[in-house]
Design an enzyme around this catalytic site. Structure first.
Site, PDB file in Angstrom:
ATOM      1  N   CYS A 109     -28.448 -10.875 -34.070  1.00 22.22           N
ATOM      2  CA  CYS A 109     -27.380 -11.193 -33.110  1.00 22.22           C
ATOM      3  C   CYS A 109     -26.367 -12.140 -33.725  1.00 22.22           C
ATOM      4  O   CYS A 109     -25.388 -11.721 -34.330  1.00 22.22           O
ATOM      5  CB  CYS A 109     -27.983 -11.747 -31.818  1.00 22.22           C
ATOM      6  SG  CYS A 109     -29.164 -13.099 -32.023  1.00 22.22           S
TER       7      CYS A 109
ATOM      8  N   ASN B 243     -47.554  -9.979 -41.958  1.00 21.93           N
ATOM      9  CA  ASN B 243     -47.096 -11.339 -42.237  1.00 21.93           C
ATOM     10  C   ASN B 243     -46.694 -12.118 -40.995  1.00 21.93           C
ATOM     11  O   ASN B 243     -46.428 -13.325 -41.073  1.00 21.93           O
ATOM     12  CB  ASN B 243     -45.930 -11.312 -43.232  1.00 21.93           C
ATOM     13  CG  ASN B 243     -46.396 -11.099 -44.654  1.00 21.93           C
ATOM     14  OD1 ASN B 243     -47.536 -11.426 -45.003  1.00 21.93           O
ATOM     15  ND2 ASN B 243     -45.522 -10.545 -45.494  1.00 21.93           N
TER      16      ASN B 243
ATOM     17  N   TYR C  46     -14.993 -24.676 -27.896  1.00 22.85           N
ATOM     18  CA  TYR C  46     -13.958 -23.659 -28.006  1.00 22.85           C
ATOM     19  C   TYR C  46     -12.610 -24.264 -27.594  1.00 22.85           C
ATOM     20  O   TYR C  46     -12.525 -25.430 -27.237  1.00 22.85           O
ATOM     21  CB  TYR C  46     -14.319 -22.442 -27.164  1.00 22.85           C
ATOM     22  CG  TYR C  46     -15.489 -21.659 -27.712  1.00 22.85           C
ATOM     23  CD1 TYR C  46     -15.334 -20.841 -28.824  1.00 22.85           C
ATOM     24  CD2 TYR C  46     -16.752 -21.751 -27.133  1.00 22.85           C
ATOM     25  CE1 TYR C  46     -16.406 -20.128 -29.349  1.00 22.85           C
ATOM     26  CE2 TYR C  46     -17.829 -21.042 -27.657  1.00 22.85           C
ATOM     27  CZ  TYR C  46     -17.651 -20.241 -28.758  1.00 22.85           C
ATOM     28  OH  TYR C  46     -18.713 -19.541 -29.284  1.00 22.85           O
TER      29      TYR C  46
END
Length: 664
Positions: A371, A441, A181
């Site tokens: 998310c 599944n 960042y």
């Protein structure tokens, strides 16, 4: 005594005492801010729910201190300086509710994203950076910050922290000398090409981070806790190119020796704790680890920092295994275990662990669909397996006005979720599953060792339905007669999907992915997988790890071109793992025939012959909705859910089931 008792001892960060060794790791709070930079009701409820669930320290997702030098648009994330009165007003409601549960809360504050701003969140604003360097995602050059702009951001950190303290926050976390960042871009020589006091030596490159903590301590007092999100290693091979686990490469970002030196300097500058991870947006499968990364992957780096500096160390990174967490604290790897996605999946994780109800902890799949993927694509934080996450008030379950007896056909995730929600609301669900276990599944999908949490989710549904006393019938197929004759008020059809198959000629050695994963078919030592989607790629990795020779044949121009993972951390890592593991890949190619152990593949005008023991089809699934089609004209209330409605992923199967069952 609870075997995890050590995780429930207090720990101090500066003058702040945290009641246990669990922190909620910061995750992007997209959708949790109001138009004035405060916390909206969703955000307040979301964080409070995790404090109510027993977490000792809540660290908010990133909030901004500046919306002038690096514009973000409002509302996006909270901003403590945009409208201080609104921030303090809403922040105060949040902290008071958190404190009611004897929890502590730190505000994570960001100086900006710089070259790694996600385009969907950037809008039309020009990206900034310490130097005119290439943006991570966009083909454009970032604008270099001026010294006056840097000093302005530093002042804003002081202002923002002061407002956070007024709002009742117990401390702040600076975001970050980690993950690449903006502040980290200043700290890393690859990104920082400045020749002024903010460039050159390590001390100069850390000057931005130093001035921030000094400004906050000046405004809020020396005893106000200021922690730092910190990465001692970047895993950058080059711009936009990251390294994989086990790969030999030359580190272009911050490497361990400088990581140690920088950590010592940062603590000397005044940071009260280091929240440790590794990685960067150029290798962001380290910073946001998918299921293809091992659990607890940051532990060696946290341990190194624990041995380097004398402040508390926080460690996240797939630390949801309680035995691993307890061992990490006991052996001095870290002082606090951070749980991010696991607390999205189950806000009551800590209380369930403390009370010995570990089987009832809903597992995180590390799929990042709900998310990081939704943050990336839709600027919204949610959770694939927990539809309540970030929507706690809006999705609050209400008692059924008229309880109904509901037949559920299918025990995959959609059927199980529907049964769970219906039972909680007072209905009488009766679930039928044609196989001998619940999960659908999830069962073949969870066979590879890196997909173990798929099986954990199937086990969780089994446990939760048992705890709720839901009537479950295994080894029982549902037909039209059962639906019409059992006195049911409603029927939910969640019969899943079936693998797509086609003939290649000699089909005795042509199998489906599920048949191979479940051990029903032996692919031999040399196999070709038709289909380079998610199932095909994961199957290829699993077979390759068993020492088999594997080739993927994909009709499109690249892997994961259709229905790949939403989050780039998952998809990019998976795409890189295929060649790294030595799996052969043939794109823009179509299988033509298979005979006598030879597969013919056509690519353009060229036909290639591949010798192999078997061919495995991983070309997608087809909705199994025949039961619904027969019932829909005959029943007043019948619903179609999961893959039976539309083949998709686990998240939408769960979400759709939750939506229907919560309003039935």
């Amino acid at each position: 005594m609870n075997s995890y008792q050590q995780l429930f001892t207090p720990v101090r960060i500066g003058n702040c005492t945290v009641k246990n060794r669990f922190a909620m790791a910061p995750m992007g709070p997209l959708g949790l801010a109001d138009a004035e930079g405060g916390f909206n009701q969703r955000g307040i409820d979301y964080y409070t729910e995790r404090a109510k669930g027993g977490t000792g320290l809540i660290i908010t997702g990133v909030t901004f201190v500046d919306n002038k030098v690096e514009e973000h648009g409002m509302p996006n994330c909270p901003c403590s300086t945009y409208n201080p009165v609104q921030f303090v007003r809403t922040g105060r409601e949040l902290t008071e509710r958190i404190h009611a549960y004897n929890a502590r809360i730190f505000l994570q504050m960001s100086g900006g994203f710089g070259r790694v701003t996600i385009p969907t969140n950037l809008g039309e604003f020009p990206p900034v950076a310490p130097s005119p360097i290439q943006h991570r995602w966009l083909d454009k050059t970032c604008r270099e910050l001026t010294v006056d702009e840097i000093l302005y951001i530093v002042k804003q950190f002081g202002e923002g922290a002061y407002h956070a303290k007024r709002a009742g926050f117990d401390g702040v976390q600076i975001h970050a000398v980690h993950e690449g960042y903006l502040i980290d871009q200043f700290a890393i020589a690859l990104f920082n090409q400045r020749s002024d006091e903010y460039g050159g030596s390590l001390e100069n490159r850390l000057r931005f981070a130093r001035q921030i903590v000094e400004e906050i301590k000046k405004r809020c007092g020396a005893d106000f806790p200021v922690t730092l999100r910190y990465s001692p290693k970047s895993f950058i091979k080059d711009l936009r190119d990251g390294a994989l686990p086990g790969e030999t490469f030359e580190e272009k970002g911050r490497d361990i020796p400088e990581g140690i030196e920088a950590a010592n300097l940062l603590v000397r500058y005044g940071y009260d704790a280091l929240d440790v991870d590794v990685g960067s947006y150029d290798a962001w499968w380290w910073s946001h680890p998918p299921m293809y990364q091992e659990k607890g992957l940051y532990r060696p780096y946290a341990k190194l920092m624990k041995e380097t500096v004398d402040v508390p160390i926080l460690c996240a990174g797939r630390m949801d295994n309680p035995d691993m967490a307890a061992k990490a604290v006991a052996e001095g790897v870290c002082d606090i275990v951070s749980l991010g996605r696991p607390l999205l999946a189950d806000p009551d994780y800590v209380n369930k662990l403390r009370s010995g109800r570990t089987k009832l902890i809903r597992p995180c799949l590390s799929c990042q669909e709900g998310c990081m993927g939704r943050i990336q694509e839709y600027s919204a934080l949610n959770c694939a397996v927990n539809p309540h996450a970030c929507r706690e008030r809006a999705t609050l379950l209400t008692p059924a006005l008229r309880p109904k007896k509901v037949l559920i056909a299918g025990g995959g995730v959609a059927g199980c979720e529907a049964a769970r929600v219906l039972k909680l609301r007072g209905h009488e669900p009766v679930l039928y599953e044609k196989s001998d276990r619940l999960g659908g599944n999830l069962i073949p999908g969870g066979v590879p060792d890196f997909k173990e949490d798929d099986h954990a989710l199937a086990a969780w549904y089994t446990e939760i339905l048992k705890a709720l006393s839901v009537e479950v019938h295994l080894n029982t197929a549902v037909d039209e007669a059962l639906c019409l004759s059992g006195g049911f008020d409603a029927v939910i059809v969640a019969t899943g999907s079936t693998p797509k198959v086609f003939s290649l000629g000699d089909d005795s050695k042509v199998f489906t992915a599920a048949e191979v994963l479940l051990g029903k078919k032996d692919p031999g030592t040399n196999t070709v997988i038709i289909g380079g989607g998610l199932v095909g790629c994961e199957l290829a990795l699993w077979l390759k790890d068993q020492g088999k020779q594997v080739t993927i044949v994909e009709a499109l121009h690249k892997l994961l071109a259709v229905n790949g993972p939403l989050c780039h951390a998952n998809s990019e890592m998976l795409e890189k793992l295929v060649p790294f593991k030595g799996i052969e890949l043939k794109t823009c190619a179509q299988a033509q025939s298979f005979k006598d152990g030879v597969l013919e593949v056509k690519s353009g005008q060229k036909t290639e012959r591949i010798v192999c023991d078997s061919v495995i089809l991983a070309v997608g699934y087809r909705e199994n909705n025949a039961l619904y089609q027969s019932l829909e004209p005959r029943l007043p209330e019948v619903h179609l859910l999961g893959d039976a409605r539309r083949v998709s992923n686990i998240m939408y199967a769960i979400w759709d089931a939750f939506e229907v069952a919560s309003h039935l």
